[in-house]
Write a protein that holds these residues in place. Structure first.
Motif, PDB file in Angstrom:
ATOM      1  N   GLU A   3     -30.440  25.964  26.716  1.00  0.00           N
ATOM      2  CA  GLU A   3     -30.426  24.583  26.270  1.00  0.00           C
ATOM      3  C   GLU A   3     -30.827  24.424  24.800  1.00  0.00           C
ATOM      4  OE1 GLU A   3     -31.520  22.626  30.631  1.00  0.00           O
ATOM      5  OE2 GLU A   3     -32.858  22.314  28.932  1.00  0.00           O
ATOM      6  N   CYS A   4     -31.472  25.431  24.237  1.00  0.00           N
ATOM      7  CA  CYS A   4     -32.005  25.292  22.874  1.00  0.00           C
ATOM      8  C   CYS A   4     -31.384  26.237  21.853  1.00  0.00           C
ATOM      9  CB  CYS A   4     -33.519  25.503  22.881  1.00  0.00           C
ATOM     10  SG  CYS A   4     -34.434  24.290  23.854  1.00  0.00           S
ATOM     11  N   SER A   5     -30.726  27.281  22.303  1.00  0.00           N
ATOM     12  CA  SER A   5     -30.181  28.253  21.357  1.00  0.00           C
ATOM     13  C   SER A   5     -28.915  27.718  20.686  1.00  0.00           C
ATOM     14  CB  SER A   5     -29.867  29.566  22.079  1.00  0.00           C
ATOM     15  OG  SER A   5     -28.958  29.341  23.137  1.00  0.00           O
ATOM     16  N   PRO A   6     -28.569  28.233  19.507  1.00  0.00           N
ATOM     17  CA  PRO A   6     -27.338  27.821  18.825  1.00  0.00           C
ATOM     18  C   PRO A   6     -26.104  28.106  19.675  1.00  0.00           C
ATOM     19  CG  PRO A   6     -28.772  29.025  17.341  1.00  0.00           C
ATOM     20  CD  PRO A   6     -29.364  29.162  18.703  1.00  0.00           C
ATOM     21  N   LYS A   7     -25.184  27.169  19.717  1.00  0.00           N
ATOM     22  CA  LYS A   7     -23.997  27.325  20.556  1.00  0.00           C
ATOM     23  C   LYS A   7     -23.213  28.589  20.209  1.00  0.00           C
ATOM     24  CE  LYS A   7     -23.235  22.373  21.245  1.00  0.00           C
ATOM     25  NZ  LYS A   7     -22.308  21.244  20.986  1.00  0.00           N
ATOM     26  N   SER A   8     -23.143  28.892  18.923  1.00  0.00           N
ATOM     27  CA  SER A   8     -22.294  29.999  18.482  1.00  0.00           C
ATOM     28  C   SER A   8     -22.758  31.350  18.996  1.00  0.00           C
ATOM     29  CB  SER A   8     -22.226  30.028  16.944  1.00  0.00           C
ATOM     30  OG  SER A   8     -23.535  30.150  16.399  1.00  0.00           O
ATOM     31  N   ILE A   9     -24.053  31.482  19.282  1.00  0.00           N
ATOM     32  CA  ILE A   9     -24.565  32.773  19.759  1.00  0.00           C
ATOM     33  C   ILE A   9     -25.381  32.602  21.037  1.00  0.00           C
ATOM     34  CG2 ILE A   9     -24.571  33.906  17.506  1.00  0.00           C
ATOM     35  CD1 ILE A   9     -27.542  33.259  17.302  1.00  0.00           C
ATOM     36  N   ARG A  10     -25.141  31.533  21.767  1.00  0.00           N
ATOM     37  CA  ARG A  10     -25.900  31.268  22.990  1.00  0.00           C
ATOM     38  C   ARG A  10     -25.744  32.402  23.989  1.00  0.00           C
ATOM     39  NH1 ARG A  10     -24.283  28.047  27.624  1.00  0.00           N
ATOM     40  NH2 ARG A  10     -22.431  27.553  26.424  1.00  0.00           N
ATOM     41  N   GLY A  11     -24.520  32.877  24.174  1.00  0.00           N
ATOM     42  CA  GLY A  11     -24.296  33.967  25.120  1.00  0.00           C
ATOM     43  C   GLY A  11     -25.012  35.242  24.712  1.00  0.00           C
ATOM     44  N   LEU A  12     -25.022  35.532  23.416  1.00  0.00           N
ATOM     45  CA  LEU A  12     -25.701  36.728  22.921  1.00  0.00           C
ATOM     46  C   LEU A  12     -27.202  36.637  23.167  1.00  0.00           C
ATOM     47  CD1 LEU A  12     -25.833  39.360  21.268  1.00  0.00           C
ATOM     48  CD2 LEU A  12     -25.957  37.946  19.203  1.00  0.00           C
ATOM     49  N   ILE A  13     -27.789  35.472  22.885  1.00  0.00           N
ATOM     50  CA  ILE A  13     -29.226  35.311  23.033  1.00  0.00           C
ATOM     51  C   ILE A  13     -29.647  35.440  24.494  1.00  0.00           C
ATOM     52  CG2 ILE A  13     -31.103  33.626  22.879  1.00  0.00           C
ATOM     53  CD1 ILE A  13     -29.941  32.703  20.245  1.00  0.00           C
TER      54      ILE A  13
ATOM     55  N   ASP B  88     -25.864  22.784  18.201  1.00  0.00           N
ATOM     56  CA  ASP B  88     -24.929  23.279  17.198  1.00  0.00           C
ATOM     57  C   ASP B  88     -25.669  23.621  15.906  1.00  0.00           C
ATOM     58  OD1 ASP B  88     -22.588  24.040  16.073  1.00  0.00           O
ATOM     59  OD2 ASP B  88     -21.877  22.021  15.635  1.00  0.00           O
ATOM     60  N   SER B  89     -26.575  24.592  16.006  1.00  0.00           N
ATOM     61  CA  SER B  89     -27.390  24.971  14.860  1.00  0.00           C
ATOM     62  C   SER B  89     -26.718  26.074  14.053  1.00  0.00           C
ATOM     63  CB  SER B  89     -28.769  25.455  15.325  1.00  0.00           C
ATOM     64  OG  SER B  89     -29.509  25.951  14.236  1.00  0.00           O
ATOM     65  N   GLN B  90     -26.827  25.960  12.759  1.00  0.00           N
ATOM     66  CA  GLN B  90     -26.311  27.005  11.878  1.00  0.00           C
ATOM     67  C   GLN B  90     -27.452  27.812  11.268  1.00  0.00           C
ATOM     68  OE1 GLN B  90     -23.008  27.517  11.695  1.00  0.00           O
ATOM     69  NE2 GLN B  90     -22.854  25.834  13.179  1.00  0.00           N
ATOM     70  N   SER B  91     -28.666  27.629  11.792  1.00  0.00           N
ATOM     71  CA  SER B  91     -29.840  28.279  11.237  1.00  0.00           C
ATOM     72  C   SER B  91     -30.017  29.675  11.823  1.00  0.00           C
ATOM     73  CB  SER B  91     -31.096  27.443  11.525  1.00  0.00           C
ATOM     74  OG  SER B  91     -32.251  28.162  11.146  1.00  0.00           O
ATOM     75  N   LEU B  92     -29.817  30.690  11.013  1.00  0.00           N
ATOM     76  CA  LEU B  92     -30.010  32.064  11.469  1.00  0.00           C
ATOM     77  C   LEU B  92     -31.467  32.309  11.824  1.00  0.00           C
ATOM     78  CD1 LEU B  92     -28.825  34.881  11.915  1.00  0.00           C
ATOM     79  CD2 LEU B  92     -29.276  35.368   9.500  1.00  0.00           C
ATOM     80  N   PHE B  93     -32.377  31.632  11.123  1.00  0.00           N
ATOM     81  CA  PHE B  93     -33.800  31.783  11.407  1.00  0.00           C
ATOM     82  C   PHE B  93     -34.122  31.434  12.853  1.00  0.00           C
ATOM     83  CE2 PHE B  93     -37.953  29.675  11.730  1.00  0.00           C
ATOM     84  CZ  PHE B  93     -38.782  30.738  11.404  1.00  0.00           C
ATOM     85  N   TRP B  94     -33.620  30.266  13.300  1.00  0.00           N
ATOM     86  CA  TRP B  94     -33.892  29.862  14.677  1.00  0.00           C
ATOM     87  C   TRP B  94     -33.190  30.765  15.674  1.00  0.00           C
ATOM     88  CZ3 TRP B  94     -37.792  27.498  16.413  1.00  0.00           C
ATOM     89  CH2 TRP B  94     -38.437  26.528  15.637  1.00  0.00           C
ATOM     90  N   ALA B  95     -32.040  31.294  15.299  1.00  0.00           N
ATOM     91  CA  ALA B  95     -31.346  32.224  16.184  1.00  0.00           C
ATOM     92  C   ALA B  95     -32.196  33.465  16.420  1.00  0.00           C
ATOM     93  CB  ALA B  95     -29.994  32.620  15.588  1.00  0.00           C
ATOM     94  N   ILE B  96     -32.818  33.960  15.363  1.00  0.00           N
ATOM     95  CA  ILE B  96     -33.683  35.143  15.482  1.00  0.00           C
ATOM     96  C   ILE B  96     -34.916  34.817  16.322  1.00  0.00           C
ATOM     97  CG2 ILE B  96     -35.129  36.745  14.186  1.00  0.00           C
ATOM     98  CD1 ILE B  96     -33.119  36.508  11.884  1.00  0.00           C
ATOM     99  N   ILE B  97     -35.507  33.638  16.091  1.00  0.00           N
ATOM    100  CA  ILE B  97     -36.683  33.235  16.860  1.00  0.00           C
ATOM    101  C   ILE B  97     -36.352  33.195  18.345  1.00  0.00           C
ATOM    102  CG2 ILE B  97     -38.190  31.277  17.384  1.00  0.00           C
ATOM    103  CD1 ILE B  97     -39.101  32.793  14.971  1.00  0.00           C
ATOM    104  N   MET B  98     -35.253  32.548  18.681  1.00  0.00           N
ATOM    105  CA  MET B  98     -34.879  32.437  20.083  1.00  0.00           C
ATOM    106  C   MET B  98     -34.625  33.803  20.699  1.00  0.00           C
ATOM    107  SD  MET B  98     -35.143  29.310  20.850  1.00  0.00           S
ATOM    108  CE  MET B  98     -34.396  29.432  22.460  1.00  0.00           C
ATOM    109  N   SER B  99     -33.967  34.673  19.963  1.00  0.00           N
ATOM    110  CA  SER B  99     -33.687  36.017  20.463  1.00  0.00           C
ATOM    111  C   SER B  99     -34.992  36.772  20.706  1.00  0.00           C
ATOM    112  CB  SER B  99     -32.827  36.790  19.457  1.00  0.00           C
ATOM    113  OG  SER B  99     -31.593  36.139  19.257  1.00  0.00           O
ATOM    114  N   ALA B 100     -35.944  36.644  19.778  1.00  0.00           N
ATOM    115  CA  ALA B 100     -37.209  37.359  19.914  1.00  0.00           C
ATOM    116  C   ALA B 100     -37.945  36.937  21.169  1.00  0.00           C
ATOM    117  CB  ALA B 100     -38.072  37.121  18.675  1.00  0.00           C
ATOM    118  N   PHE B 101     -37.979  35.640  21.429  1.00  0.00           N
ATOM    119  CA  PHE B 101     -38.724  35.198  22.594  1.00  0.00           C
ATOM    120  C   PHE B 101     -37.954  35.364  23.893  1.00  0.00           C
ATOM    121  CE2 PHE B 101     -41.271  33.356  19.255  1.00  0.00           C
ATOM    122  CZ  PHE B 101     -42.517  33.762  19.680  1.00  0.00           C
TER     123      PHE B 101
END
Length: 294
Positions: free
Chosen positions: A142-152, A13-26
């Motif tokens: 398992e590691c991406s933010p719940k709010s955008i897990r499907g998008l990532i 349940d992360s609210q960090s946009l930074f980590w969301a971008i990192i996860m998406s990139a990889f």
């Protein structure tokens, strides 16, 4: 499958946009490996130098060609490689971890790329294997933010298409080379994708779910703290820790799972879910879309 790679992990349940971008990139780099590899072979097998090296000479036309059986083999062997890779991804992800499983898979992928640079037919064919396609979405789910897990996780499919586009660009720039570099350069570029993904995974934390499953509580808290960008003893980390632990306990209560359990019609309807996925993928392949792309 209780305790399997996917399990019931629902991200963090992360609210960090930074980590969301990192996860998406990889996620994208994982997809680029598969998409680029798929898109490359279609251009390579029609290159003149590649045909001279691996093909046969037709005296009636004065040109080199590759027999239909060999052409089908070299194109379709990637699907066979990914099939066995998917079977191996489950034990690898549970034994060495999601993070190190991806890094190890990149090493295997790089070995395969190296084999494809050889001028022997058997070596070239054997080199078309891989494990990354299964392990990357597993780690992200398992590691991406719940709010955008499907998008990532969904961006992984987009990245496959981007990989095919990059393959077309590289192929177009080398297709007129009069020597082995015409097909070796497009193949060798894959070393870069594997290196980028490996380095990125080395910097990212391990899946907290995997760490908890292996009984490494403190390491799981550290990993959660990095993913949530919070101190490991913060209330947010405690809440996520307890939620993941509860999900693992629920999985353990179901007992040990096996591949056979995926096809059994239990209360969880595992058989229905498995056959639905298999048939959807089979019907997609029966459209011939891979042959069009390749």
């Amino acid at each position: 499958m209780a305790g399997g790679p996917g399990g019931s992990g629902g991200g963090v349940d992360s609210q960090s946009l930074f980590w969301a971008i990192i996860m998406s990139a990889f996620a994208a780099f994982g997809g680029i490996l598969f998409g680029y590899d798929t898109g490359t072979i279609g251009g390579i097998i029609v290159m003149e130098d590649w045909l001279k090296n691996f093909g046969s000479f037709d005296s009636s036309t004065g040109k080199y060609y590759i027999p239909t059986n060999d052409q089908s083999l070299v194109v379709s062997i990637l699907s066979a490689g990914t099939f066995f890779g998917a079977l191996l991804a489950f034990p690898m992800g549970d034994i060495v971890g999601r993070k190190w499983g991806i890094i190890a898979s990149c090493a295997i992928f790089s070995l395969g790329v190296g084999l494809q640079l050889d001028t022997k037919w058997a070596t070239f064919v054997i080199g078309r294997v891989g494990l990354v396609s299964c392990l990357v979405p597993m780690y992200q789910s398992e590691c991406s933010p719940k709010s955008i897990r499907g998008l990532i996780v969904g961006l992984y499919q987009l990245a496959i298409t981007i990989g095919a586009l990059l393959a077309a660009i590289v192929l177009n720039s080398t297709k007129d080379h009069p020597n082995h570099s015409s097909w070796r350069i497009p193949i060798a570029v894959q070393f870069a994708w594997a290196a980028i993904l490996s380095f990125g995974m080395f910097c990212l934390p391990e899946s907290p779910r995997f760490l908890l499953k292996r009984g490494r509580e403190q390491a799981a808290r550290v990993s959660l703290g990095r993913l949530l960008t919070k101190p490991r003893d913060s209330p947010e980390v405690d809440a996520e820790y307890e939620e993941i632990l509860a999900a693992l306990e629920a999985d353990r209560a179901l007992g040990a799972g096996s591949y056979a359990d995926c096809f059994r019609n239990t209360e969880a309807k595992n058989g229905l879910r498995t056959w639905t996925g298999i048939l959807l993928q089979a019907w997609q392949q029966l459209t011939g879309i891979n042959f069009i792309c390749e």
